[in-house]
Design an enzyme around this catalytic site. Structure first.
Site, short mmCIF file in Angstrom:
data_model
loop_
_atom_site.label_atom_id
_atom_site.label_comp_id
_atom_site.label_asym_id
_atom_site.label_seq_id
_atom_site.Cartn_x
_atom_site.Cartn_y
_atom_site.Cartn_z
N GLU A 18 0.85 -1.19 0.00
CA GLU A 18 0.00 0.00 0.00
C GLU A 18 0.89 1.24 0.00
O GLU A 18 1.78 1.36 0.84
CB GLU A 18 -0.89 -0.02 1.24
CG GLU A 18 -1.83 1.15 1.31
CD GLU A 18 -2.96 0.87 2.28
OE1 GLU A 18 -3.50 -0.26 2.30
OE2 GLU A 18 -3.30 1.78 3.03
N THR A 49 -3.62 4.93 -1.35
CA THR A 49 -4.54 5.58 -0.41
C THR A 49 -5.16 6.84 -1.02
O THR A 49 -4.67 7.36 -2.03
CB THR A 49 -3.82 5.96 0.91
OG1 THR A 49 -2.77 6.86 0.59
CG2 THR A 49 -3.26 4.73 1.59
N ALA A 52 -8.83 13.02 1.92
CA ALA A 52 -9.66 14.22 1.80
C ALA A 52 -8.75 15.43 1.97
O ALA A 52 -7.74 15.36 2.68
CB ALA A 52 -10.73 14.22 2.89
N GLY A 125 -12.79 7.02 5.89
CA GLY A 125 -11.90 8.18 6.06
C GLY A 125 -12.13 8.78 7.44
O GLY A 125 -13.09 8.44 8.13
N ASP A 126 -11.21 9.64 7.83
CA ASP A 126 -11.33 10.30 9.14
C ASP A 126 -11.73 11.74 8.95
O ASP A 126 -11.64 12.28 7.85
CB ASP A 126 -10.01 10.17 9.91
CG ASP A 126 -9.91 8.80 10.54
OD1 ASP A 126 -10.96 8.29 11.01
OD2 ASP A 126 -8.82 8.23 10.53
N TYR A 178 -10.56 -4.18 11.96
CA TYR A 178 -9.71 -3.69 13.06
C TYR A 178 -9.52 -4.77 14.13
O TYR A 178 -10.40 -4.95 14.99
CB TYR A 178 -10.33 -2.43 13.67
CG TYR A 178 -10.45 -1.33 12.64
CD1 TYR A 178 -9.46 -0.37 12.51
CD2 TYR A 178 -11.53 -1.31 11.76
CE1 TYR A 178 -9.54 0.60 11.53
CE2 TYR A 178 -11.63 -0.34 10.77
CZ TYR A 178 -10.63 0.61 10.66
OH TYR A 178 -10.71 1.56 9.67
N HIS A 182 -12.13 -0.72 16.02
CA HIS A 182 -12.04 0.68 15.59
C HIS A 182 -12.22 1.57 16.82
O HIS A 182 -13.02 1.25 17.71
CB HIS A 182 -13.12 0.97 14.55
CG HIS A 182 -13.03 2.36 13.99
ND1 HIS A 182 -13.80 3.39 14.45
CD2 HIS A 182 -12.23 2.88 13.03
CE1 HIS A 182 -13.49 4.50 13.78
NE2 HIS A 182 -12.55 4.22 12.91
N LYS A 198 -20.82 -4.78 6.28
CA LYS A 198 -20.11 -4.32 5.08
C LYS A 198 -19.91 -5.48 4.10
O LYS A 198 -20.00 -5.31 2.89
CB LYS A 198 -18.75 -3.72 5.44
CG LYS A 198 -18.82 -2.39 6.16
CD LYS A 198 -17.48 -1.65 6.20
CE LYS A 198 -16.52 -2.16 7.23
NZ LYS A 198 -15.35 -1.28 7.46
N GLN A 209 -6.34 -3.22 9.85
CA GLN A 209 -5.47 -2.18 10.38
C GLN A 209 -4.17 -2.86 10.85
O GLN A 209 -4.17 -4.06 11.17
CB GLN A 209 -6.17 -1.51 11.58
CG GLN A 209 -5.41 -0.38 12.21
CD GLN A 209 -5.11 0.74 11.24
OE1 GLN A 209 -4.20 0.60 10.44
NE2 GLN A 209 -5.89 1.82 11.28
P1 FAD Z 1 -16.57 2.30 8.96
O1 FAD Z 1 -16.65 0.88 8.52
O2 FAD Z 1 -17.62 3.22 8.47
O3 FAD Z 1 -16.55 2.29 10.55
C1 FAD Z 1 -16.22 3.47 11.27
C2 FAD Z 1 -16.80 3.38 12.67
O4 FAD Z 1 -18.22 3.49 12.59
C3 FAD Z 1 -16.52 2.06 13.38
O5 FAD Z 1 -16.38 2.32 14.75
C4 FAD Z 1 -17.77 1.22 13.12
O6 FAD Z 1 -17.96 0.25 14.13
C5 FAD Z 1 -18.82 2.34 13.14
N1 FAD Z 1 -19.98 2.04 12.30
C6 FAD Z 1 -20.01 1.45 11.10
N2 FAD Z 1 -21.26 1.40 10.63
C7 FAD Z 1 -22.05 1.99 11.55
C8 FAD Z 1 -23.43 2.27 11.65
N3 FAD Z 1 -24.29 1.91 10.70
N4 FAD Z 1 -23.89 2.91 12.77
C9 FAD Z 1 -23.05 3.29 13.76
N5 FAD Z 1 -21.73 3.04 13.71
C10 FAD Z 1 -21.23 2.41 12.63
N6 FAD Z 1 -8.12 6.65 5.68
C11 FAD Z 1 -8.00 7.56 4.67
O7 FAD Z 1 -8.32 8.75 4.85
N7 FAD Z 1 -7.53 7.18 3.43
C12 FAD Z 1 -7.17 5.91 3.14
O8 FAD Z 1 -6.77 5.60 2.02
C13 FAD Z 1 -7.30 4.92 4.19
N8 FAD Z 1 -7.02 3.60 3.95
C14 FAD Z 1 -7.21 2.67 4.94
C15 FAD Z 1 -6.96 1.31 4.67
C16 FAD Z 1 -7.14 0.35 5.66
C17 FAD Z 1 -6.89 -1.10 5.34
C18 FAD Z 1 -7.57 0.75 6.96
C19 FAD Z 1 -7.74 -0.29 8.04
C20 FAD Z 1 -7.83 2.06 7.23
C21 FAD Z 1 -7.66 3.05 6.24
N9 FAD Z 1 -7.93 4.41 6.46
C22 FAD Z 1 -7.78 5.34 5.46
C23 FAD Z 1 -8.38 4.86 7.80
C24 FAD Z 1 -9.91 4.83 7.91
O9 FAD Z 1 -10.47 5.82 7.08
C25 FAD Z 1 -10.30 5.08 9.37
O10 FAD Z 1 -9.88 4.02 10.17
C26 FAD Z 1 -11.77 5.40 9.60
O11 FAD Z 1 -11.89 5.96 10.92
C27 FAD Z 1 -12.72 4.22 9.54
O12 FAD Z 1 -12.86 3.74 8.28
P2 FAD Z 1 -13.80 2.43 8.02
O13 FAD Z 1 -13.92 2.27 6.56
O14 FAD Z 1 -13.30 1.30 8.81
O15 FAD Z 1 -15.19 2.98 8.61
#
Ligand code: FAD
Length: 321
Positions: A18, A49, A52, A125-126, A178, A182, A198, A209
């Site tokens: 990556e 990656t 934003a 994303g964060d 995670y 997370h 998902k 992660q």
């Molecule tokens: P989600 O799956 O949406 O989960 C986020 C949080 O919300 C979790 O706590 C989950 O339990 C909760 N949640 C999910 N669905 C719901 C729901 N329906 N109701 C309430 N809560 C819910 N960041 C970047 O900016 N750019 C990148 O390219 C990038 N690449 C990454 C690659 C990998 C392999 C990993 C592990 C992380 C990466 N990240 C990247 C970081 C990522 O954006 C953050 O970790 C972010 O905070 C969560 O992303 P997610 O897709 O896991 O979110």
């Protein structure tokens, strides 16, 4: 080719990488040189990656607010096209919800489809400092699952508007998991249920992660299987290369650094890179013995530590190198 097809056809664990697009204004040569160094390992795919734009909100005297962009990091789509057409490796662009409307995500996906890119890692994303409310006339994907659903819809020919050329796309969708949960999730089981959603929505494989304690990954995989998640769960691995990582990695990635590794680094901070490489090689060797589908290295800007780790994995472990 799709990432899931690479895993299904593989006779040995796959080594993938990556990378992060360079900061704006930096030469593309630097990133091509980095990718070139990865080629002897024959990665089946390379993730790029997506970020934003960093921004901040100014409150104006009249009570309204204005968004200012602080820094942009473009390049993901262009870099993916180069990885495919210059290096002949399948690129996996990351697509994020944060900072983008659904309309913008659809446009990006149409662009990727046009370029012949078969894969997308769908993540949330964060917080970039841009509240969703500041986006006018647009809808947003709040969680990664919403983006997964949008891509799955496009795979069925369902676009946001009833457009004339709404040909179904055929993206393989990856999602994030995670092992140490997370940071926003109340507990691991709850987070795994969200991960399962998902997968049910169209996620075909999971990349984790980073983690430094294999038992966290193994426990996570076992819990995922118990929860009914059957797709490949690929460990994401980052080589720890500096004493500073002891605090920065937990701060930014919400992970635990095990005591023995912490103690070694504290005892010999100047030798942090070598300690990190040795630790990672041991970690990867154990993961291969456990039977992982592959190892996904977060190399970001510097591929050398990961290449050093790969060179240290004892022969006899069938990795595709
Ligand atoms: P989600 O799956 O949406 O989960 C986020 C949080 O919300 C979790 O706590 C989950 O339990 C909760 N949640 C999910 N669905 C719901 C729901 N329906 N109701 C309430 N809560 C819910 N960041 C970047 O900016 N750019 C990148 O390219 C990038 N690449 C990454 C690659 C990998 C392999 C990993 C592990 C992380 C990466 N990240 C990247 C970081 C990522 O954006 C953050 O970790 C972010 O905070 C969560 O992303 P997610 O897709 O896991 O979110």
């Amino acid at each position: 080719m799709k990432v899931i097809e690479h895993y299904e056809k593989a006779t040995e664990p796959l080594i993938s990488f990556e990378i992060i697009p360079p900061k704006r204004g930096r030469s593309v040569k630097q990133i091509f040189d980095s990718i070139e160094k990865l080629m002897p390992v024959h990665p089946p795919f390379i993730d790029v990656t997506y970020h934003a734009a960093e921004s901040y909100i100014e409150e104006l005297p009249d009570g309204t607010v204005k968004r200012h962009i602080k820094r942009k990091r473009p390049g993901t789509i262009g870099l993916c096209a180069a990885i495919l057409h210059r290096f002949g490796v399948d690129p996996v662009p990351h697509l994020i919800c944060e900072g983008f409307t659904k309309e913008e995500s659809e446009d990006a996906l149409i662009e990727l489809n046009y370029l012949g890119i078969d894969n997308v890692l769908a993540i949330r994303g964060d917080d970039s400092g841009v509240s969703y409310n500041f986006r006018k006339n647009g809808t947003v994907n709040k969680f990664a699952i919403d983006l997964v659903k949008q891509i799955s819809n496009m795979n069925r020919g369902i676009y946001m508007e009833d457009i004339a050329n709404a040909d179904p796309t055929d993206f393989c969708i990856g999602v994030a998991g995670y092992p140490e949960k997370h940071f926003e999730a109340p507990n691991l089981d709850w987070d795994i249920q969200r991960l399962k959603e998902k997968v049910v929505a169209g996620g075909e494989y999971v990349v984790t992660q980073m983690f430094y304690d294999n038992s966290a990954y193994i426990r996570f995989v076992e819990k995922c299987r118990e929860a009914g998640i059957q797709v490949p769960i690929v460990p994401g691995i980052k080589v720890l290369t500096s004493h500073r990582h002891l605090t920065t990695l937990p701060k930014y990635f919400h992970l635990n650094i095990p005591d023995p590794l912490t103690d070694e680094l504290q005892a010999d901070p100047d030798n942090a890179k070598q300690i990190g490489i040795e630790w990672c090689a041991k970690q990867c060797t154990e993961l291969l013995e456990y039977g992982v589908p592959g190892i996904h290295f977060y190399v970001m800007g510097d591929p050398q530590p990961a290449l050093d780790v790969i060179a240290k994995i004892p022969t006899g472990h069938n990795i595709r190198v």
